[in-house]
Design a protein around this motif. Structure first.
Motif, PDB file in Angstrom:
ATOM      1  N   ARG A   1     -25.681 -99.693  32.305  1.00  0.00           N
ATOM      2  CA  ARG A   1     -26.936-100.284  32.787  1.00  0.00           C
ATOM      3  C   ARG A   1     -26.912-101.801  32.682  1.00  0.00           C
ATOM      4  N   ASN A   2     -26.164-102.308  31.702  1.00  0.00           N
ATOM      5  CA  ASN A   2     -26.116-103.752  31.465  1.00  0.00           C
ATOM      6  C   ASN A   2     -25.294-104.509  32.507  1.00  0.00           C
ATOM      7  N   LEU A   3     -24.576-103.785  33.367  1.00  0.00           N
ATOM      8  CA  LEU A   3     -23.827-104.463  34.431  1.00  0.00           C
ATOM      9  C   LEU A   3     -24.765-105.153  35.414  1.00  0.00           C
ATOM     10  N   ASP A   4     -25.957-104.600  35.585  1.00  0.00           N
ATOM     11  CA  ASP A   4     -26.988-105.208  36.444  1.00  0.00           C
ATOM     12  C   ASP A   4     -28.329-104.640  36.004  1.00  0.00           C
ATOM     13  N   LEU A   5     -28.880-105.219  34.934  1.00  0.00           N
ATOM     14  CA  LEU A   5     -30.098-104.670  34.333  1.00  0.00           C
ATOM     15  C   LEU A   5     -31.259-104.613  35.321  1.00  0.00           C
ATOM     16  N   LYS A   6     -31.385-105.640  36.152  1.00  0.00           N
ATOM     17  CA  LYS A   6     -32.503-105.660  37.110  1.00  0.00           C
ATOM     18  C   LYS A   6     -32.381-104.530  38.128  1.00  0.00           C
ATOM     19  N   ALA A   7     -31.176-104.284  38.599  1.00  0.00           N
ATOM     20  CA  ALA A   7     -30.974-103.211  39.582  1.00  0.00           C
ATOM     21  C   ALA A   7     -31.289-101.846  38.980  1.00  0.00           C
ATOM     22  N   GLU A   8     -31.077-101.705  37.666  1.00  0.00           N
ATOM     23  CA  GLU A   8     -31.321-100.419  37.007  1.00  0.00           C
ATOM     24  C   GLU A   8     -32.748-100.276  36.514  1.00  0.00           C
ATOM     25  N   GLU A   9     -33.584-101.298  36.691  1.00  0.00           N
ATOM     26  CA  GLU A   9     -35.018-101.191  36.381  1.00  0.00           C
ATOM     27  C   GLU A   9     -35.711-100.556  37.584  1.00  0.00           C
ATOM     28  N   THR A  10     -35.465 -99.270  37.752  1.00  0.00           N
ATOM     29  CA  THR A  10     -35.924 -98.584  38.956  1.00  0.00           C
ATOM     30  C   THR A  10     -36.423 -97.189  38.625  1.00  0.00           C
ATOM     31  N   TRP A  11     -37.325 -96.690  39.460  1.00  0.00           N
ATOM     32  CA  TRP A  11     -37.770 -95.304  39.354  1.00  0.00           C
ATOM     33  C   TRP A  11     -36.959 -94.388  40.259  1.00  0.00           C
ATOM     34  N   ASP A  12     -35.978 -94.938  40.947  1.00  0.00           N
ATOM     35  CA  ASP A  12     -35.185 -94.159  41.894  1.00  0.00           C
ATOM     36  C   ASP A  12     -33.949 -93.575  41.205  1.00  0.00           C
ATOM     37  N   PHE A  13     -33.749 -92.285  41.356  1.00  0.00           N
ATOM     38  CA  PHE A  13     -32.534 -91.655  40.867  1.00  0.00           C
ATOM     39  C   PHE A  13     -31.388 -91.993  41.828  1.00  0.00           C
ATOM     40  N   GLY A  14     -30.173 -91.920  41.319  1.00  0.00           N
ATOM     41  CA  GLY A  14     -29.032 -92.212  42.176  1.00  0.00           C
ATOM     42  C   GLY A  14     -27.965 -92.963  41.412  1.00  0.00           C
ATOM     43  N   HIS A  15     -26.991 -93.510  42.144  1.00  0.00           N
ATOM     44  CA  HIS A  15     -25.857 -94.176  41.535  1.00  0.00           C
ATOM     45  C   HIS A  15     -25.538 -95.461  42.271  1.00  0.00           C
ATOM     46  N   THR A  16     -24.830 -96.348  41.582  1.00  0.00           N
ATOM     47  CA  THR A  16     -24.324 -97.563  42.194  1.00  0.00           C
ATOM     48  C   THR A  16     -22.804 -97.576  42.023  1.00  0.00           C
ATOM     49  N   GLU A  17     -22.120 -98.140  42.973  1.00  0.00           N
ATOM     50  CA  GLU A  17     -20.655 -98.166  42.923  1.00  0.00           C
ATOM     51  C   GLU A  17     -20.158 -98.982  41.742  1.00  0.00           C
ATOM     52  N   ILE A  18     -20.856-100.062  41.397  1.00  0.00           N
ATOM     53  CA  ILE A  18     -20.396-100.905  40.296  1.00  0.00           C
ATOM     54  C   ILE A  18     -20.366-100.124  38.986  1.00  0.00           C
ATOM     55  N   VAL A  19     -21.382 -99.282  38.758  1.00  0.00           N
ATOM     56  CA  VAL A  19     -21.424 -98.492  37.524  1.00  0.00           C
ATOM     57  C   VAL A  19     -20.423 -97.345  37.599  1.00  0.00           C
ATOM     58  N   LYS A  20     -20.372 -96.645  38.708  1.00  0.00           N
ATOM     59  CA  LYS A  20     -19.438 -95.527  38.850  1.00  0.00           C
ATOM     60  C   LYS A  20     -17.999 -95.994  38.634  1.00  0.00           C
ATOM     61  N   ASN A  21     -17.648 -97.105  39.246  1.00  0.00           N
ATOM     62  CA  ASN A  21     -16.282 -97.615  39.113  1.00  0.00           C
ATOM     63  C   ASN A  21     -15.973 -98.019  37.676  1.00  0.00           C
ATOM     64  N   LYS A  22     -16.961 -98.613  36.996  1.00  0.00           N
ATOM     65  CA  LYS A  22     -16.736 -99.048  35.622  1.00  0.00           C
ATOM     66  C   LYS A  22     -16.570 -97.854  34.688  1.00  0.00           C
ATOM     67  N   LEU A  23     -17.365 -96.817  34.873  1.00  0.00           N
ATOM     68  CA  LEU A  23     -17.240 -95.636  34.032  1.00  0.00           C
ATOM     69  C   LEU A  23     -15.872 -94.978  34.207  1.00  0.00           C
ATOM     70  N   VAL A  24     -15.444 -94.834  35.435  1.00  0.00           N
ATOM     71  CA  VAL A  24     -14.133 -94.224  35.696  1.00  0.00           C
ATOM     72  C   VAL A  24     -13.022 -95.106  35.135  1.00  0.00           C
ATOM     73  N   SER A  25     -13.170 -96.410  35.251  1.00  0.00           N
ATOM     74  CA  SER A  25     -12.173 -97.339  34.726  1.00  0.00           C
ATOM     75  C   SER A  25     -12.051 -97.225  33.214  1.00  0.00           C
ATOM     76  N   TYR A  26     -13.177 -97.163  32.513  1.00  0.00           N
ATOM     77  CA  TYR A  26     -13.144 -97.014  31.057  1.00  0.00           C
ATOM     78  C   TYR A  26     -12.524 -95.673  30.660  1.00  0.00           C
ATOM     79  N   LEU A  27     -12.829 -94.633  31.410  1.00  0.00           N
ATOM     80  CA  LEU A  27     -12.206 -93.338  31.128  1.00  0.00           C
ATOM     81  C   LEU A  27     -10.699 -93.422  31.231  1.00  0.00           C
TER      82      LEU A  27
END
Length: 380
Positions: free
Chosen positions: A289-315
């Motif tokens: 969430r800290n990759l873009d805190l403002k973008a994640e201040e949302t009531w909308d469910f879903g995903h962003t590529e920046i977060v998905k890519n970072k999670l897979v990269s850390y894995l």
């Protein structure tokens, strides 16, 4: 649907007989319902939920039975006094024990394998500062949870888990994990047994105080009751904008089963913004969430590529280096945050009460927050 389209049977059995209506069927809302019925069994309690399943995070969180890592506690000390933080840790700890007491460890698949905080190779100075603060935190929290040796250095275990790029690790034996879905199914069954009615697919559009109660204008018609409890956490501002609750989306994945998985327990890093655990031979991993805190201040469910890519990269690079894995599930949940470290439990207006803003610690706080708002409702 207009209110007068309900039949006589529907009105008399479902619509018109509630003493208390709870908005939201998540952990806080159902814990409030449970406490209301245990305290006053004759009380008629109705829960309205806009989703097919609880909307928010109650069935979408990572299933961490945690009260905070060292870096998280130190960050909170910058926003609170030591006494306030110790009180909050005690609240979370007691909340977790109440959850287990209410539902039973076997029913929620509770396992206490302990929790770990990881620090990367580039964070050695910061990690050593955190490790040096362990005696202070252990002393501060020993009365709060009635335990000693809460945190300790665990660098020797890094190799055992197969991590790469991790230089330091802190361990606590007092944190655990559970199955969020089983938790909510068990809680639903408990309140059903006590006679609580839950109606799904009913979105609240307006809360109106009348002279002799409260009218809820909903997507399914109007409901009238004596008292209302708002337990919608991150979505509270949609009905009461004056409540200072900031939504925070958490994106989560679960891998397919991994042969020889070494992980056992709950893990945090980057000040708690990333978290992972084992579940059924798989890895559950969330955060970013800290990759873009403002973008994640949302009531909308879903995903962003920046977060998905970072999670897979850390894995690939840190958690499961050199191991094959495939992602099997992706989802997101919406948490409620605020500047104050405490949840909001108060009367919003006559006959309307709220229990919101668990700051990402709903599993730990939810049971007691629900009880607290139930007591407030009964006593007013």
């Amino acid at each position: 649907m207009a209110a007068n389209t309900f039949s006589y049977w529907e009105h008399t059995a479902f619509i018109d007989d509630a003493d208390v209506i709870i908005i939201g069927s998540g952990l806080v809302g159902l814990s409030a319902a449970l406490h209301l019925k245990k305290t006053q069994p004759a009380l008629r309690v109705l829960v309205l939920e806009r989703g097919f399943l609880p909307t928010g995070a109650s069935t979408k969180n990572a299933g961490f039975a945690c009260f905070g890592s060292v870096s998280e506690q130190l960050a909170m000390l910058k926003r609170s006094t030591e006494d306030e933080l110790a009180s909050l840790v005690s609240y979370k700890w007691r909340g977790l024990q109440r959850l287990r007491q209410n539902l039973g460890d076997a029913n929620i698949d509770f396992q206490q394998h302990g929790g770990y905080e990881l620090f990367m190779d580039a964070e050695t100075a910061y990690a050593d500062d955190c490790i040096n603060q362990i005696p202070r935190l252990n002393d501060l929290f020993k009365d709060a949870i009635g335990q000693s040796g809460i945190y300790s250095s665990a660098n020797a275990k890094i190799t055992d888990f197969g991590f790469k790029g991790v230089s330091r690790m802190i361990y606590t034996p007092f944190e655990g994990q559970l199955h969020t879905g089983k938790m909510m199914r068990t809680l639903l069954y408990k309140v059903y047994q006590l006679g609580v009615l839950i109606l799904n697919g009913c979105e609240i559009q307006k809360v109106e105080n009348s002279g002799d109660g409260v009218i809820l204008v909903t997507s399914q018609g109007n409901f009238k009751t004596r008292k209302v409890i708002l337990a919608t956490n991150a979505f509270a501002n949609q009905l009461f904008p004056e409540l200072k609750v900031i939504p925070g989306r958490g994106q989560v994945l679960v891998t397919k089963p991994i042969d020889g998985l070494k992980l056992k327990g709950t893990y945090h890093f980057d000040d708690g913004y990333y978290y992972f655990r084992n579940i059924d031979g798989r890895v559950l991993f969330g955060g970013g969430r800290n990759l873009d805190l403002k973008a994640e201040e949302t009531w909308d469910f879903g995903h962003t590529e920046i977060v998905k890519n970072k999670l897979v990269s850390y894995l690939r690079e840190v958690i499961l280096p050199g191991q094959d894995f495939e992602v099997d599930y992706w989802w997101s949940g919406i948490m409620g945050f605020g500047e104050d470290i405490h949840p909001i439990v108060k009367q919003v207006e006559p006959n309307v009460f709220c229990a919101v803003r668990c700051n990402g610690m709903g599993v730990a706080m939810g049971s007691l927050v629900g009880e607290e708002v139930a007591e407030l409702t009964l006593g007013t």
